[in-house]
Structures are given as structure tokens and as C-alpha cells.
Scaffold this motif. Structure first.
Motif, PDB file in Angstrom:
ATOM      1  N   GLY A   1      12.973  43.570   3.068  1.00  0.00           N
ATOM      2  CA  GLY A   1      12.102  44.538   4.235  1.00  0.00           C
ATOM      3  C   GLY A   1      11.411  45.547   3.225  1.00  0.00           C
ATOM      4  N   PRO A   2      11.987  46.230   2.443  1.00  0.00           N
ATOM      5  CA  PRO A   2      11.458  47.470   1.700  1.00  0.00           C
ATOM      6  C   PRO A   2      10.366  46.880   0.762  1.00  0.00           C
ATOM      7  N   VAL A   3      10.740  45.671   0.285  1.00  0.00           N
ATOM      8  CA  VAL A   3       9.702  44.932  -0.721  1.00  0.00           C
ATOM      9  C   VAL A   3       8.623  44.510  -0.066  1.00  0.00           C
ATOM     10  N   LEU A   4       8.655  43.869   1.169  1.00  0.00           N
ATOM     11  CA  LEU A   4       7.652  43.258   1.934  1.00  0.00           C
ATOM     12  C   LEU A   4       6.718  44.412   2.296  1.00  0.00           C
ATOM     13  N   VAL A   5       7.414  45.641   2.845  1.00  0.00           N
ATOM     14  CA  VAL A   5       6.660  46.590   3.144  1.00  0.00           C
ATOM     15  C   VAL A   5       5.343  47.167   2.113  1.00  0.00           C
ATOM     16  N   LYS A   6       5.784  47.152   1.010  1.00  0.00           N
ATOM     17  CA  LYS A   6       5.006  47.424  -0.198  1.00  0.00           C
ATOM     18  C   LYS A   6       4.033  46.438  -0.689  1.00  0.00           C
ATOM     19  N   SER A   7       3.765  45.074  -0.042  1.00  0.00           N
ATOM     20  CA  SER A   7       3.083  44.100  -0.393  1.00  0.00           C
ATOM     21  C   SER A   7       3.575  43.455  -1.593  1.00  0.00           C
ATOM     22  N   ARG A   8       4.891  43.596  -1.767  1.00  0.00           N
ATOM     23  CA  ARG A   8       5.175  42.985  -3.173  1.00  0.00           C
ATOM     24  C   ARG A   8       5.705  41.511  -2.899  1.00  0.00           C
ATOM     25  N   ILE A   9       5.948  40.671  -3.953  1.00  0.00           N
ATOM     26  CA  ILE A   9       6.287  39.274  -3.691  1.00  0.00           C
ATOM     27  C   ILE A   9       7.586  39.129  -4.394  1.00  0.00           C
ATOM     28  N   PRO A  10       8.518  38.904  -3.399  1.00  0.00           N
ATOM     29  CA  PRO A  10      10.080  38.888  -3.828  1.00  0.00           C
ATOM     30  C   PRO A  10      10.210  37.512  -4.648  1.00  0.00           C
ATOM     31  N   VAL A  11      10.842  37.464  -5.446  1.00  0.00           N
ATOM     32  CA  VAL A  11      11.370  35.883  -6.235  1.00  0.00           C
ATOM     33  C   VAL A  11      12.828  35.938  -6.236  1.00  0.00           C
ATOM     34  N   MET A  12      13.287  34.752  -5.742  1.00  0.00           N
ATOM     35  CA  MET A  12      14.717  34.700  -5.520  1.00  0.00           C
ATOM     36  C   MET A  12      15.077  33.120  -6.008  1.00  0.00           C
TER      37      MET A  12
END
Length: 530
Positions: A176-187
Motif C-alpha cells: 500500500g505505502p509503495v503504490l501510494v508513492k507511484s513506485r513499482i514493487p518487484v517481488m
């Protein structure tokens, strides 16, 4: 938001990961979450390392570890010139943990399912760290996320099942906090952990499942599965060169194909997507112009009878015949209770009053199950069998299809050992010898998925036949009118009057043409055995 999963061949080297970066850039406005598999072949190497360590061959195990370390460092260096020091330290740290782990396995000479899950998790940890770093240096605001802190499962090691409510909470908290900042999660895909934080895996091929779990938990707009083929095919192109891409397919059809051997998707992948009605796309990371396959709840009716043909090899067929004196209902109950106690997933079942046959993967068939069944019945087990499955919507409502299938198989010279038409109305499955799979699949595909030129040829031929028949009818009609008029004039001087057409002596009526197609109409009993 969309989920983008990249398979092992899509991240196998620096060039492939460069392509991944461009694909992700093209989807940046869609708020992507990136899920990656281990580099191609790395999971197999980790399995081998575990076997070597458990047998005490620590030297061979460490040599393989060095090769894995060198490959990941080389790939990272080619991708991340600026900031290589940081990613190289991460690779060194992960591989150092891996070395420590396999030395421990070698010391005790035992690799439990729990230890196996921990060992196999290193592949996705390495690949996801490198892909995240590669995206970042290319101007994409990516961040690495540990999948073990996001996907929560039970403790069924090597094929763990997700706990969806707990997983949803963890994903929302971590992403949630990552997406709010328009960042791209990689897992990393495939890997997860229990509620106590013990690493688990979702089974081989489970990266697709990871993507679907994340997509369902976060209500994604769509899930994209990026691989090295054009999408889902009408059959395995390695078996039949004429295989073609399926543009759209239903969830039920795709799930059936995945379960019965289609390699593109993990069998359980679609379950979370089905529940949330999220479309799944299977796309080719090496051909961005390819439209791939779209999987939705319902798909347009196919012009072909079947949507696809698949084959599952590595199957054993177990035949259980009741011993004298055992009541029928007790016999069936005893067999199914034994299967349940041993946790055996069965593919197909065929039942008669005093016998039962079932199939399952040979590698998952325990000897203890066979021994227990031998106490209550006569048991035979046949290895090196395969299940061929033809999938299509509402095929059970069309007469003659089963006869068409088995006539084609017979013409291929292939013997059918067992037949099953399940409760679902979308597949016909049967068992043959593993060595007969290429011959059977090629003949079936040629028959049910004719090439474009063959279809055009048949269409043109049918058109010629129709035109010839039409011309014949016109000539006959004109000839009849001419003769009628002449006869009428000879009798009454008028063209009116119901005249009959005469034939020349010895002329016989033309026989009526009858299609042979409806004659092949066989209704097979569910679960019959050949």
C-alpha cells in the motif's frame, strides 16, 4: 493497477531483463506490480544441490553454488553499471546464506520438505533483487519487496496453500505505502511463508499462482503472465508444428488445460482470478507485437469443436479389483479412504461394480498406498502412461464428437487404455501409453484444427459442389418445363395442364445423397474403461 509476472526464460540473462524493463516502462501508467521467477534452470540447479548435499557430496554442491553465484554477478554487472557495488553485495550476501545452508544439509545428510522450501527460495530472492536494481537504473522507480513478508500460507511444505485473509492484510500493509508513492514493487514469485515466518513454496511453477494471489488480494485490473511463447496454444508446439495461438479462452477451459498438462500456466493460477473475475493475459516477452491469449470468465464460441488439446505425461494407472467376499460398497469406500489417508491427488477415475481404476502422477504415487490396497484387493500398477485431454465448451451436448475423437485415435494406431468424461461438460480425457502421445496428438490436431489452406480448400470444394448442384437443379428444372410444355401442347394444344416428366427407357432415378457424418454417434458412459 496491474500484475506483471515474468517467467524464468523472460529473466534468464541481461538481454532478457533489458526487455523486461522496456515492457514495464510501457505499462508504467497502469501502476504495475512486478513478480519474477528465478533465472531459467536455477530452480533445477538448487534441487540438484539439495540432493548432492543430502548425499554428503558437499564438493559437487559447492561447485554448483559457485556457478550460480558467478552467473548472477555477471548478469548484475551487465545490467547495473552504476550502483553495481550495492547489488553485488546483495548477491554475495544471499549466496553466502545459501552456502551456509547447504553445508548444514550436508552435515546432517537430510533434506526435509521444510528445508527444501528454504533452499528453493534462494532462486527468486536473487532474481527479484537483480530485476529491481535493473529497473531502478533505467529510470523506473522500483523497490524490492520480500514476498515472504507478503504471501501467508499454511505449513504444507513444497505445495503450500495461501491463507487469503492474512495474505490480503500483509499485502496491503507492505505494498500500500509503495503504490501510494507511484513506485513499482518487484517481488519473487513461488515463495511465501507461514504465519510464523517459516519459508514455504507454492509448488513448481507457482510464480503464476503468486501473481494471481497478489492480483486477487489487491483487486487488480488485470494479470499479465509474460513467458517465451505466443500465448496458450491449441496444443504443445513441440508435439505439433501446426499449433496456433488461442486468442481468447474461458477460465474453465484454461484451468482444465493447465491441470492436464499445458505448461504455460500453473494449474492453480486461475482460481484467485476466477473468484475476483480478473482477466488474465498470457503474453510473449520476446514479441511485444503479439496479442497473446486473453482468459476471461466467458469466451466467444470457437469455430472449432475443441479449444485445445493437451497431454499430461509421467502418469501411472492403478487398477484395483475387489477380492471375493468384500461387499461392493465396502470395497469402494476402502479404496477412497486409503487415497484420502495418503493425501493422493487423483486425475481420472473409472468405476465398475467390482473394480476401480485411477491415474495420478507417478512421482506422487506412494508405495505404501499400493501396499495398503493390496490387502483388500488385487492391484496392478502401469507406469509410463499419459492423459490426453481435449477441451471445449459444451462438447457433451454435441452428438458424434466422442466417436470422432476415438476414430481419429484408432486411425493413428494408438490404443486407448481408459476413458473419462467428467462431470464438467468441457473435456474428453483418455489414457494412452506415454510413447504414443506425439502420434495421437498430431493426428487429433490435424483432424480438429485443420490448417488454413486445408480449410480454404475444403471451403472452395464445398462451394464448387454447391454450384454444381445448383446448376444441375436449374438444368433439370428447365428440362422439365420444356418437356411439360411439349407434352401439354401435344395433348391439348396448350402449355397448361399438370404434365408428368417421362424418362427414357432404362433410365433410373438418381440416388439421393446421404451424409455419413451423423452415422458416427456414440454416447460413452462416464468413466468407462477400455
Amino acid at each position: 493497477m496491474i500484475i506483471m509476472k515474468f517467467g524464468g526464460t523472460s529473466v534468464e540473462n541481461a538481454a532478457a531483463i533489458e526487455q523486461v524493463a522496456e515492457i514495464v516502462r510501457s505499462r508504467q501508467k497502469d501502476s504495475p506490480i512486478v513478480v519474477v521467477s528465478a533465472f531459467a534452470k536455477v530452480t533445477d540447479q538448487l534441487v540438484l544441490m539439495g540432493q548432492q548435499a543430502a548425499s554428503g557430496d558437499c564438493e559437487s554442491c559447492l561447485q554448483l553454488l559457485q556457478a550460480i553465484r558467478a552467473r548472477h554477478l555477471e548478469t548484475a554487472e551487465a545490467l547495473v553499471e552504476t550502483g553495481f557495488s550495492k547489488i553485488s553485495k546483495r548477491v554475495e550476501s544471499i549466496t553466502a546464506d545459501l552456502e551456509h545452508f547447504v553445508r548444514g544439509v550436508a552435515a546432517v545428510r537430510e533434506l526435509s520438505p521444510r528445508s527444501s522450501d528454504c533452499l528453493l527460495s534462494f532462486g527468486e530472492l536473487l532474481s527479484s533483487e537483480i530485476v529491481a536494481a535493473a529497473l531502478a537504473v533505467r529510470g523506473l522507480d522500483s523497490v524490492w519487496v520480500d514476498a515472504r513478508e507478503c504471501i501467508v500460507t499454511d505449513a504444507m511444505h513444497t505445495r503450500a496453500r495461501p491463507l487469503f485473509e492474512a495474505t490480503k492484510e500483509h499485502l496491503q500493509a507492505k505494498l500500500g505505502p509503495v503504490l501510494v508513492k507511484s513506485r513499482i514493487p518487484v517481488m519473487g514469485g513461488f515463495i511465501a511463508a507461514t504465519q510464523e515466518g517459516i519459508p514455504t513454496t507454492l509448488g513448481r511453477g507457482g510464480s503464476d499462482f503468486s501473481a494471481a494471489i497478489v492480483g486477487a488480494a489487491l483487486t487488480a485490473e488485470r494479470i499479465e503472465i509474460w513467458t517465451d511463447v505466443e500465448g496458450m496454444m491449441t496444443t504443445d508446439p513441440r508435439l505439433c508444428a501446426e499449433a496456433r495461438t488461442i486468442r481468447q479462452i474461458s477460465f474453465n477451459e484454461a484451468a482444465e488445460l493447465a491441470y492436464f498438462g499445458a505448461k504455460v500456466l500453473h494449474p492453480a493460477t486461475l482460481l484467485p482470478a476466477i473468484e475476483q473475475n480478473i482477466p488474465v493475459y498470457v503474453l510473449n516477452s520476446r514479441n511485444l507485437k503479439s496479442k497473446g491469449t486473453r482468459i476471461t470468465a466467458h469466451a466467444p464460441r470457437s469455430r472449432d469443436i475443441f479449444r485445445a488439446i493437451t497431454a499430461k505425461t509421467g502418469v501411472s494407472m492403478v487398477n484395483v479389483v475387489a477380492s471375493r467376499g468384500l461387499m461392493v460398497h465396502n470395497f469402494l469406500r476402502s479404496v477412497f479412504e486409503a487415497l484420502d489417508r495418503h493425501g493422493c491427488p487423483v486425475d481420472l477415475v473409472a468405476i465398475s461394480e467390482v473394480s476401480l481404476s485411477f491415474t495420478m502422477e507417478s512421482k506422487r504415487l506412494p508405495e505404501t498406498l499400493l501396499a495398503e490396497l493390496e490387502e483388500i484387493a488385487d492391484v496392478t500398477c502401469e507406469d509410463q502412461q499419459a492423459i490426453v485431454c481435449l477441451v471445449g465448451e459444451d462438447i457433451h451436448g454435441k452428438p458424434g464428437i466422442a466417436a470422432n475423437v476415438f476414430t481419429t485415435v484408432a486411425k493413428a494406431g494408438v490404443n486407448v487404455r481408459m476413458i473419462s468424461q467428467g462431470a464438467s461438460e468441457i473435456n474428453i480425457s483418455f489414457v494412452i501409453k506415454e510413447g504414443d502421445v506425439p502420434q495421437a496428438v498430431r493426428h487429433l490436431h490435424r483432424h480438429f484444427f485443420p490448417s488454413h489452406s486445408a480449410q480454404v480448400g475444403r471451403t472452395a470444394a464445398a462451394g464448387e459442389v454447391r454450384r454444381a448442384r445448383s446448376a444441375t437443379r436449374d438444368r433439370n428444372a428447365n428440362g422439365s418445363r420444356s418437356k411439360s410444355e411439349k407434352i401439354g401442347r401435344n395433348r391439348s394444344g396448350s402449355a397448361s395442364g399438370g404434365a408428368r416428366v417421362s424418362r427414357a427407357p432404362g433410365e433410373h432415378p438418381r440416388p439421393r445423397q446421404v451424409s455419413a457424418a451423423p452415422l458416427l454417434n456414440v454416447k460413452l458412459a462416464s468413466g468407462s474403461r477400455g
